[in-house]
Design a protein around this motif. Structure first.
Motif, PDB file in Angstrom:
ATOM      1  N   ALA A   1       0.836  -1.200   0.000  1.00 17.88           N
ATOM      2  CA  ALA A   1       0.000   0.000   0.000  1.00 17.88           C
ATOM      3  C   ALA A   1       0.869   1.247   0.000  1.00 17.88           C
ATOM      4  O   ALA A   1       1.997   1.251   0.518  1.00 17.88           O
ATOM      5  CB  ALA A   1      -0.921   0.016   1.212  1.00 17.88           C
ATOM      6  N   GLN A   2       0.317   2.302  -0.579  1.00 15.68           N
ATOM      7  CA  GLN A   2       0.946   3.617  -0.523  1.00 15.68           C
ATOM      8  C   GLN A   2       0.649   4.212   0.853  1.00 15.68           C
ATOM      9  O   GLN A   2      -0.471   4.124   1.345  1.00 15.68           O
ATOM     10  CB  GLN A   2       0.377   4.498  -1.630  1.00 15.68           C
ATOM     11  N   VAL A   3       1.648   4.813   1.457  1.00 15.65           N
ATOM     12  CA  VAL A   3       1.500   5.428   2.779  1.00 15.65           C
ATOM     13  C   VAL A   3       1.471   6.940   2.606  1.00 15.65           C
ATOM     14  O   VAL A   3       2.452   7.549   2.161  1.00 15.65           O
ATOM     15  CB  VAL A   3       2.647   5.022   3.723  1.00 15.65           C
ATOM     16  N   VAL A   4       0.335   7.544   2.962  1.00 14.59           N
ATOM     17  CA  VAL A   4       0.165   8.994   2.880  1.00 14.59           C
ATOM     18  C   VAL A   4       0.184   9.542   4.306  1.00 14.59           C
ATOM     19  O   VAL A   4      -0.613   9.124   5.149  1.00 14.59           O
ATOM     20  CB  VAL A   4      -1.164   9.360   2.189  1.00 14.59           C
ATOM     21  N   VAL A   5       1.091  10.455   4.586  1.00 12.70           N
ATOM     22  CA  VAL A   5       1.244  11.017   5.935  1.00 12.70           C
ATOM     23  C   VAL A   5       0.968  12.512   5.884  1.00 12.70           C
ATOM     24  O   VAL A   5       1.594  13.243   5.110  1.00 12.70           O
ATOM     25  CB  VAL A   5       2.655  10.744   6.493  1.00 12.70           C
ATOM     26  N   GLN A   6       0.005  12.930   6.694  1.00 14.23           N
ATOM     27  CA  GLN A   6      -0.428  14.330   6.739  1.00 14.23           C
ATOM     28  C   GLN A   6      -0.658  14.873   5.327  1.00 14.23           C
ATOM     29  O   GLN A   6      -0.254  15.972   4.979  1.00 14.23           O
ATOM     30  CB  GLN A   6       0.567  15.171   7.534  1.00 14.23           C
ATOM     31  N   GLY A   7      -1.342  14.039   4.531  1.00 16.56           N
ATOM     32  CA  GLY A   7      -1.809  14.462   3.220  1.00 16.56           C
ATOM     33  C   GLY A   7      -0.877  14.221   2.066  1.00 16.56           C
ATOM     34  O   GLY A   7      -1.281  14.357   0.907  1.00 16.56           O
ATOM     35  N   LYS A   8       0.388  13.835   2.316  1.00 21.71           N
ATOM     36  CA  LYS A   8       1.371  13.671   1.249  1.00 21.71           C
ATOM     37  C   LYS A   8       1.935  12.250   1.246  1.00 21.71           C
ATOM     38  O   LYS A   8       2.131  11.639   2.301  1.00 21.71           O
ATOM     39  CB  LYS A   8       2.521  14.665   1.418  1.00 21.71           C
ATOM     40  N   ARG A   9       2.212  11.732   0.032  1.00 15.13           N
ATOM     41  CA  ARG A   9       2.768  10.391  -0.090  1.00 15.13           C
ATOM     42  C   ARG A   9       4.143  10.320   0.558  1.00 15.13           C
ATOM     43  O   ARG A   9       5.025  11.142   0.279  1.00 15.13           O
ATOM     44  CB  ARG A   9       2.879   9.994  -1.560  1.00 15.13           C
ATOM     45  N   LEU A  10       4.317   9.346   1.441  1.00 12.98           N
ATOM     46  CA  LEU A  10       5.621   9.126   2.079  1.00 12.98           C
ATOM     47  C   LEU A  10       6.390   8.028   1.368  1.00 12.98           C
ATOM     48  O   LEU A  10       7.549   8.198   0.987  1.00 12.98           O
ATOM     49  CB  LEU A  10       5.426   8.764   3.553  1.00 12.98           C
ATOM     50  N   THR A  11       5.736   6.875   1.165  1.00 14.29           N
ATOM     51  CA  THR A  11       6.399   5.730   0.565  1.00 14.29           C
ATOM     52  C   THR A  11       5.353   4.694   0.180  1.00 14.29           C
ATOM     53  O   THR A  11       4.161   4.868   0.454  1.00 14.29           O
ATOM     54  CB  THR A  11       7.416   5.116   1.558  1.00 14.29           C
ATOM     55  N   THR A  12       5.795   3.625  -0.448  1.00 20.24           N
ATOM     56  CA  THR A  12       4.953   2.453  -0.701  1.00 20.24           C
ATOM     57  C   THR A  12       5.635   1.261  -0.047  1.00 20.24           C
ATOM     58  O   THR A  12       6.838   1.032  -0.267  1.00 20.24           O
ATOM     59  CB  THR A  12       4.771   2.206  -2.209  1.00 20.24           C
ATOM     60  N   VAL A  13       4.892   0.527   0.773  1.00 19.04           N
ATOM     61  CA  VAL A  13       5.496  -0.582   1.525  1.00 19.04           C
ATOM     62  C   VAL A  13       4.598  -1.810   1.490  1.00 19.04           C
ATOM     63  O   VAL A  13       3.393  -1.720   1.225  1.00 19.04           O
ATOM     64  CB  VAL A  13       5.736  -0.191   3.003  1.00 19.04           C
ATOM     65  N   LYS A  14       5.192  -2.948   1.783  1.00 17.66           N
ATOM     66  CA  LYS A  14       4.432  -4.173   1.990  1.00 17.66           C
ATOM     67  C   LYS A  14       3.993  -4.234   3.449  1.00 17.66           C
ATOM     68  O   LYS A  14       4.518  -3.524   4.309  1.00 17.66           O
ATOM     69  CB  LYS A  14       5.272  -5.393   1.629  1.00 17.66           C
ATOM     70  N   ALA A  15       3.012  -5.094   3.728  1.00 17.94           N
ATOM     71  CA  ALA A  15       2.407  -5.134   5.062  1.00 17.94           C
ATOM     72  C   ALA A  15       3.450  -5.359   6.156  1.00 17.94           C
ATOM     73  O   ALA A  15       3.426  -4.698   7.201  1.00 17.94           O
ATOM     74  CB  ALA A  15       1.347  -6.230   5.106  1.00 17.94           C
ATOM     75  N   ARG A  16       4.372  -6.272   5.938  1.00 15.78           N
ATOM     76  CA  ARG A  16       5.377  -6.563   6.969  1.00 15.78           C
ATOM     77  C   ARG A  16       6.291  -5.349   7.193  1.00 15.78           C
ATOM     78  O   ARG A  16       6.699  -5.061   8.323  1.00 15.78           O
ATOM     79  CB  ARG A  16       6.184  -7.790   6.558  1.00 15.78           C
ATOM     80  N   GLU A  17       6.594  -4.637   6.116  1.00 11.48           N
ATOM     81  CA  GLU A  17       7.443  -3.449   6.235  1.00 11.48           C
ATOM     82  C   GLU A  17       6.712  -2.334   6.973  1.00 11.48           C
ATOM     83  O   GLU A  17       7.331  -1.563   7.723  1.00 11.48           O
ATOM     84  CB  GLU A  17       7.852  -2.958   4.840  1.00 11.48           C
ATOM     85  N   TYR A  18       5.380  -2.258   6.786  1.00 12.20           N
ATOM     86  CA  TYR A  18       4.616  -1.199   7.447  1.00 12.20           C
ATOM     87  C   TYR A  18       4.628  -1.374   8.959  1.00 12.20           C
ATOM     88  O   TYR A  18       4.639  -0.393   9.714  1.00 12.20           O
ATOM     89  CB  TYR A  18       3.177  -1.167   6.933  1.00 12.20           C
ATOM     90  N   ALA A  19       4.633  -2.620   9.409  1.00 14.08           N
ATOM     91  CA  ALA A  19       4.673  -2.881  10.848  1.00 14.08           C
ATOM     92  C   ALA A  19       5.908  -2.241  11.479  1.00 14.08           C
ATOM     93  O   ALA A  19       5.858  -1.758  12.626  1.00 14.08           O
ATOM     94  CB  ALA A  19       4.654  -4.388  11.112  1.00 14.08           C
TER      95      ALA A  19
END
Length: 482
Positions: A87-105
């Motif tokens: 999934a793409q990770v959007v932080v405070q409205g802006k794209r931060l990165t794209t990670v897999k579920a294990r990486e997001y943890a």
């Protein structure tokens, strides 16, 4: 001093978003300045904010219930699934990165700082913040580094009301079981529970309600019957979109893409009395009597192009146009209508090209820049002005751009085929504008019914607040806020 209370659920889709919207409107009617907040949301249905970012569509509805403009602080972490595992990770409205579920943890603990920053900023500007959890606190395997439920509640010292869903069955086990697996410190944050989506006579659940109170030791805040008008409010999950199939009127079919995004374009059409709206699911064939096909936005244009072809919808669409049927592609759907979608940098996955549907003489090149903006436009065929928003990557050019769908700030936007049957646009939210929707319906079927969409949503939010006030102890829920 600003106070806050958090609604968490015994599981996903128990009605947390609707509960928060109803409580927000009820609190506003008490004269309070209220803001919604969701630390972490997972949705491809995003809204563009007044400060140039994006948040989950549910928080946009809740902001509307509060009478507040959308700001990124209302949903500081937004996850936008691009594949089954990433999934793409959007932080405070802006794209931060794209990670897999294990990486997001591993990433989550670093995001708590941003979550608390946004929360505290909202608290400094309002009398009350009503927080929505995500998923369930019973998912104790995800507790370490949690920012969505009890991890946030403990860090921000926000009391929790736990909502169970009786409509799916087993609500006693839902609530009691949730407490049984939670850590003691997390249990202490729970101020009480409520039961949502009851159908029938609520008194029939009196014994079950009392059993939950005695077994958990938690205070009950009431049993909320199913809200029949929920379908009239913007849906965040594509699975929540109800078909509005009618015997008469314009037959509109939307392709149910696997990564469908920003499908709130459909909500106003579902309520138009003169429109029969159907969401076509995987494996279904496009009905031969369809008047208009809408290809919606997608979080993965190339992936959904392959998905669309796997259903045989490319063949159905070609036949539909040959019969004189209309096609409207919005955002990713617009990109799919062209001859090819190129992704030389591998922004959506592996680098490469995917052949489009060939219904418009345009081609798209994916770019890393993301356009996020609210838009004032003029529909070229009708001359009707309307408001919408853009939320996309990619640049589209080609011969059919000589016939734009709209004008935006003196530039051409979108494309149309010479015969007018096929059109594409990057503009979302166009059907929410009553004037445009009426003009568009007039152009394709010669009739419109004049639905006032925003006024309808406002009226339904008022009735939702009435419903919540009638059946829940709202005063007590607000009193536990701190």
């Amino acid at each position: 001093m600003t106070r806050a209370v958090m609604i968490q659920g015994t599981g996903s889709n128990v009605g947390k978003s609707m509960l928060v919207a109803g409580l927000c409107r009820a609190a506003v009617r008490r004269g309070l300045s209220v803001a919604p907040f969701k630390p972490q949301n997972m949705s491809n249905n995003a809204a563009v904010t007044s400060d140039g970012g994006e948040i989950g569509r549910a928080q946009a509805l809740q902001a509307m219930a509060c009478g507040k403009p959308l700001v990124t602080d209302m949903n500081p972490v937004l996850l936008k699934p691009e594949t089954d595992v990433g999934a793409q990770v959007v932080v405070q409205g802006k794209r931060l990165t794209t990670v897999k579920a294990r990486e997001y943890a591993k990433l989550k603990p670093q995001l708590m700082e941003h979550v608390l920053e946004s929360f505290n900023r909202l608290k400094s500007q309002h009398d009350l913040v009503i927080v929505e959890g995500a998923g369930s606190p019973a998912e104790v395997n995800l507790r370490a580094g949690d920012i969505a439920n009890m991890g946030f509640a403990v860090a921000a010292d926000v009391p929790v009301v736990l909502a169970g869903d009786i409509d799916r069955g087993g609500v006693i086990a839902q609530v009691v079981g949730t407490k049984s697996v939670m850590e003691t410190g997390d249990v202490d944050m729970v101020a009480g529970f409520l039961v949502n989506k009851f159908r029938g006579d609520p008194s029939l659940f009196d014994d079950g309600y009392t059993l939950i109170e005695k077994t958990t030791g938690w205070r009950g805040f009431g049993v909320l019957p199913y809200f029949d008008e929920a379908w009239k409010l913007p849906a965040e999950d594509a699975l929540d979109i109800s078909n509005a199939e009618r015997e008469d009127g314009l037959k509109v079919v939307c392709l149910g893409l696997s990564r469908i995004a920003n499908f709130d374009d459909l909500d106003p059409l579902a309520q138009e009395p003169g429109v029969s709206l159907r969401m076509l699911r995987a494996g279904e064939v496009l009905p031969g009597d369809t008047d208009v096909v809408i290809i919606p936005g997608s979080k993965s244009t190339r992936g959904d192009l392959e998905f669309l072809k796997a259903q045989g919808w490319d063949v159905d669409l070609a036949a539909h146009v040959r019969r004189g049927g209309h096609v409207l592609g919005i955002c990713g759907g617009y990109q799919m209508l062209g001859t090819v979608v190129r992704d030389p940098e591998g922004i959506e996955g592996s680098a490469g090209d995917t052949m489009g549907l060939g219904l418009l003489d345009v081609e798209t090149v994916m770019t890393s820049d993301k356009r996020l903006t609210e838009t004032q436009a003029v529909h070229v065929p009708s001359g009707q002005a309307f408001r919408g928003y853009e939320i996309h990557i990619g640049r589209t050019e080609g011969g059919d751009r000589a016939r734009p769908f709209a004008h935006v700030d003196r530039r051409d936007e979108g494309a149309m085929r010479a015969d007018g049957l096929v059109a594409g646009s990057y503009l979302h939210g166009m059907f929410r504008d009553d004037g445009f929707r009426a003009a568009w319906l007039e152009s394709v079927c010669g009739a419109a019914n004049g639905l006032e969409y925003d006024a309808t949503v406002e009226a339904v939010l008022d009735r939702l607040a009435d419903h919540v006030e009638r059946h829940l102890d709202v005063a007590s829920i607000l009193s536990v806020a701190r």
